[in-house]
Every structure is written in C-alpha cells, then in structure tokens.
Design a protein around this motif. Structure first.
Motif, PDB file in Angstrom:
ATOM      1  N   ILE A 336      33.818  34.647  38.945  1.00  0.00           N
ATOM      2  CA  ILE A 336      33.480  34.627  40.147  1.00  0.00           C
ATOM      3  C   ILE A 336      34.231  34.553  41.308  1.00  0.00           C
ATOM      4  N   ARG A 337      35.516  33.524  40.957  1.00  0.00           N
ATOM      5  CA  ARG A 337      36.213  32.906  41.449  1.00  0.00           C
ATOM      6  C   ARG A 337      37.610  34.046  41.505  1.00  0.00           C
ATOM      7  N   LEU A 338      37.344  35.243  40.842  1.00  0.00           N
ATOM      8  CA  LEU A 338      38.552  35.940  40.581  1.00  0.00           C
ATOM      9  C   LEU A 338      38.317  37.220  41.827  1.00  0.00           C
ATOM     10  N   PRO A 339      37.635  37.047  41.796  1.00  0.00           N
ATOM     11  CA  PRO A 339      37.239  38.403  43.077  1.00  0.00           C
ATOM     12  C   PRO A 339      37.561  37.921  44.325  1.00  0.00           C
ATOM     13  N   VAL A 340      37.630  36.402  44.342  1.00  0.00           N
ATOM     14  CA  VAL A 340      37.300  36.000  45.767  1.00  0.00           C
ATOM     15  C   VAL A 340      39.290  35.628  46.005  1.00  0.00           C
ATOM     16  N   VAL A 345      42.886  37.654  49.087  1.00  0.00           N
ATOM     17  CA  VAL A 345      44.954  37.874  49.000  1.00  0.00           C
ATOM     18  C   VAL A 345      45.047  39.135  49.758  1.00  0.00           C
ATOM     19  N   GLU A 346      44.171  39.858  49.831  1.00  0.00           N
ATOM     20  CA  GLU A 346      43.694  41.443  49.616  1.00  0.00           C
ATOM     21  C   GLU A 346      44.114  41.762  51.002  1.00  0.00           C
ATOM     22  N   HIS A 347      42.977  40.760  51.770  1.00  0.00           N
ATOM     23  CA  HIS A 347      42.964  41.265  52.799  1.00  0.00           C
ATOM     24  C   HIS A 347      42.571  39.973  54.090  1.00  0.00           C
ATOM     25  N   THR A 348      43.918  38.827  53.190  1.00  0.00           N
ATOM     26  CA  THR A 348      44.624  37.658  54.411  1.00  0.00           C
ATOM     27  C   THR A 348      46.030  37.379  54.091  1.00  0.00           C
ATOM     28  N   GLY A 349      46.184  37.979  52.425  1.00  0.00           N
ATOM     29  CA  GLY A 349      47.327  37.982  53.194  1.00  0.00           C
ATOM     30  C   GLY A 349      48.316  36.800  52.480  1.00  0.00           C
ATOM     31  N   MET A 350      47.535  35.961  52.183  1.00  0.00           N
ATOM     32  CA  MET A 350      46.939  34.566  51.202  1.00  0.00           C
ATOM     33  C   MET A 350      48.084  34.283  50.194  1.00  0.00           C
ATOM     34  N   TRP A 351      48.962  33.738  49.937  1.00  0.00           N
ATOM     35  CA  TRP A 351      49.544  33.276  48.659  1.00  0.00           C
ATOM     36  C   TRP A 351      48.660  33.487  46.673  1.00  0.00           C
ATOM     37  N   PRO A 352      49.095  34.011  46.236  1.00  0.00           N
ATOM     38  CA  PRO A 352      47.726  34.104  44.975  1.00  0.00           C
ATOM     39  C   PRO A 352      47.562  32.536  44.406  1.00  0.00           C
ATOM     40  N   VAL A 353      49.493  32.215  44.477  1.00  0.00           N
ATOM     41  CA  VAL A 353      48.872  30.248  44.102  1.00  0.00           C
ATOM     42  C   VAL A 353      48.458  29.417  45.019  1.00  0.00           C
ATOM     43  N   LEU A 354      48.171  29.313  46.469  1.00  0.00           N
ATOM     44  CA  LEU A 354      47.677  28.651  47.274  1.00  0.00           C
ATOM     45  C   LEU A 354      45.970  28.948  46.710  1.00  0.00           C
TER      46      LEU A 354
END
Length: 401
Positions: A336-340, A345-354
């Motif tokens: 469930i977390r993976l799609p989130v 990441v794809e729509h906000t550009g946030m850092w994946p690690v964060l």
C-alpha cells in the motif's frame, strides 16, 4: 451490604436530580426514605431478591465552574438517601483524580463509579455489586462490548471509531492484564474498596479504570450494559483529552511498545539505508523499495520474536504461522505504501528517501496493534471472570533474556 455511588461531575447540574431519583428507584428507596417491599430493581427493571445491596450514599465529586454545586445541595436537601458534595477548587488529575478523591472518603465495603450524564444506567448499579459479591470479585466492569452490551449512546460514527480504536490500543499494550476485559476505558464499574491500593495510582485524564487495572492485582468480571443517550449537557471529550490518554498509556506501559518502537525504528533506518544504497547503485527506487521492505520485514520479525513478544510465543500459534501472518500484514502494508511513495515522488518531486521515512512512521501504530491482537494474541482464560495478574506479570516480558 451497603454501597456508595461515586459520581464525578463537571458542569452536570441539569442531570443531578434525575440521576439521584433513578438511583433511589433502582435500590427500591421510596421518597420518604423507606424501601419498596424490601426489593431493589435488577438490570432489566424487574425486582431483585431480598438481601440485595442497600444504597448508603451518593457522593458527587464536583469540579464544576457553573452552578452544579448549588444544584447538588438542592437535591441533597430533599433526597431520601444521603447525598454528599465534595467540591474541588483545584481539579488535580482531572476526572480520574476526582474519582480517587471520592474513593478515599468512602466508608462502605463497595463503591460504584459512574458518570453524571445518565449514559450509564443507574438501574444496573445494584446488579454490578451483587455480581461482585456473589462471584467473589474485587471489581466488576460494566462493558459496552460484551454480551448484549452496546455503545449506541456515543455521539456519531467518529466517537464510535475512536472508542473502539482506543480500547484496542489499550488491550494491545496490556495483552495479559486486559485479556478478560473488553471495555477497559469505561467509566462505569463497581469495586470492593478494600481491594484497591489508591496510593499506587497516578490519576490523570479520564481513564481511571485503566489505571486501576494496571496498578492493582484484582479479580475482575464484566457485566454488559447499553450506553445511553446523554440526558443533558455535552461531551467533554476533546483532542486534548485524547493526547492525555496517549500520555497515560505511555506512562503505564513503557515496556513492550517501547521495544517494538526501538526495533521498528531500527528497521526503518535499515530500510531507508538499503533504499539509499540501492538507488545510489542505479536501482530504480520502486524496485529498491521492494527489496528494502522484504529485508527489513524479515529482520524485524526475528528481533520481535526475541525481544518484544517472547512471553507470548506459546499462546497458540506456531512460529511459521506467526511469521506468515506478520509477513502478510507487513507485505500488504508495504504494497500500500509503494503506490503512495510513487505518487508523492512523481507528482510532488519529493525526495524518495524522505517519503519512505514519513510513511514508515505513519504505519507504526497500525503494525503494533496487528501484531499484538493477531500474531501474538493471548488466549482468553475463563470467560467473564479472571484474576488480573500483578503488574509484574505484564512487565516480565520487558526483561531481555
């Protein structure tokens, strides 16, 4: 056998007279102070046998800021049983502190604690005490979640959900001590006063029953009841009271959950490190997230078996069944977390690690409750009656062996 009814109040003036009249009727006390044919009402309104407990006193422990004390004095002047007011200028410990202050002044063998808003039916009070006496119990809990009990009087679906989730969290944090208690957060119960160690209590907030169960060794039973509609006034529950409840839980149970948190924190750090390492090696972040989740799920399970749930490993399920349940839940949660993760990441550009770190923190409480209530759920003992083990019985699991 005589009984004192302890009623903590905060701005409950409109309820005082109705509560007093219904309590007197439940015990068969006539307006002139006599008793109706030597009987009292049972929980369904029918007569109980001669020899049932007698109402000695109604004690209002009042922290009000309105005219509630005056209303209590008015009722006391004409009531057929003694009605006493203990008004606290400084409401230390909140509702729980009021209950403890009242219990310290009780001189009868039994006391019944109930709210002043009439959501706790006064007609059940004699039955609670009778059950305690006849079954040799120290404490009888009026439960909304056993037998024919019902929580219908709660205001809306939100309070229903919060009540169920709060009780589930408490039972998860005290799986042994509360194995026979379905409603540890109710404010409606009967107690044999001599069995309570009031000096051991640290009252705070609303949930005095949880405090009593955690800090006393008691023989406990339950009676179902239907949580009624509020007679007058409004709910005192706020976001702040919710925070106080979490604070109380943490103070009472700074053992199993803290170790679960430590291992979960270690797993989260390991998860993030593996993700960072794999993405640094040019592995796609989604694939790296899958690998890091599988590795940390396996390591977390092994550490939890050894250091968190060691005392619950023999409660019915084999190690492979426990692993299957744990892996299935954590795998589903990770899926469930993976799609989130991808969407953020794809729509906000946030850092994946964060993003990964934030979602792991959000999932913590859900994982803890599932593991206690499903993977390591303790067996129930005899239904309805169980001797609550000493506090050390739940804390023995805190020793790292």
């Amino acid at each position: 056998m005589t009984v004192t009814v302890v009623v903590p109040t905060f701005n409950e003036g409109p309820n005082v007279r109705a509560l007093t009249e219904r309590l007197c009727a439940a015990f068969g006390v006539l307006p002139d102070g006599g008793r109706a044919s030597g009987v009292v009402q049972g929980p369904e309104g029918g007569p109980a046998p001669v020899g049932a407990p007698a109402l000695a006193e109604i004690l209002f422990v009042d922290d009000s800021t309105d005219d509630t004390p005056d209303r209590i004095r008015e009722v006391a002047a004409t009531a057929p049983v003694p009605v006493r007011l203990l008004h606290r200028e400084k409401p230390e410990g909140g509702l729980s502190g009021a209950v403890v202050a009242g219990l310290r002044t009780v001189t009868t063998e039994w006391a019944v604690v109930m709210d002043g808003d009439l959501q706790h039916p006064p007609e059940l009070v004699p039955a609670l005490v009778t059950r305690g006496r006849e079954s040799g119990l120290d404490l009888v809990v009026a439960s909304r979640y056993t037998g024919d009990g019902d929580a219908g009087g709660l205001d809306g679906w939100w309070r229903h959900g919060v009540s169920i989730a709060s009780a589930l969290l408490a039972r998860s944090m005290f799986p042994v001590r509360l194995r026979n208690v379905t409603d540890p957060l109710t404010g409606f119960f009967a107690a044999r006063v001599e069995a309570l160690d009031l000096d051991a209590l640290h009252p705070r907030g609303f949930k005095i029953l949880l405090e009593l169960l955690a800090r006393n060794t008691l023989a406990v039973g339950e009676e179902p009841f239907v949580f009624g509609e509020r007679y007058a006034g409004h709910s005192k529950a706020t976001f702040k009271t919710g925070l106080r409840y979490l604070e109380q839980l943490a103070a009472l149970r700074f053992g199993r959950m803290s170790r679960f948190a430590i291992i979960g924190g270690f797993g989260a750090v390991l998860n993030v490190l593996i993700l960072w390492l794999l993405t640094a090696l040019s592995v796609h972040y989604v694939q790296a997230a899958v690998i890091s989740a599988v590795v940390t799920i396996l390591i977390n399970f092994l550490l939890q078996e050894r250091f968190v749930f060691r005392d619950l490993r023999n409660e019915g399920r084999g190690v492979w069944t426990r692993f299957a349940h744990s892996f299935a839940f954590n795998g589903t949660e990770a899926a469930i977390r993976l799609p989130v993760l991808w969407w953020l990441v794809e729509h906000t550009g946030m850092w994946p690690v964060l993003v990964q770190a934030v979602t792991l923190v959000v999932a913590f409480l859900l994982r803890f409750v599932f593991h206690v209530q499903v993977v390591y759920k303790p067996r129930r003992t005899q239904p309805a009656i169980g001797v609550t083990p000493p506090l050390g019985a739940d804390r023995a699991d805190e020793r790292v062996q």
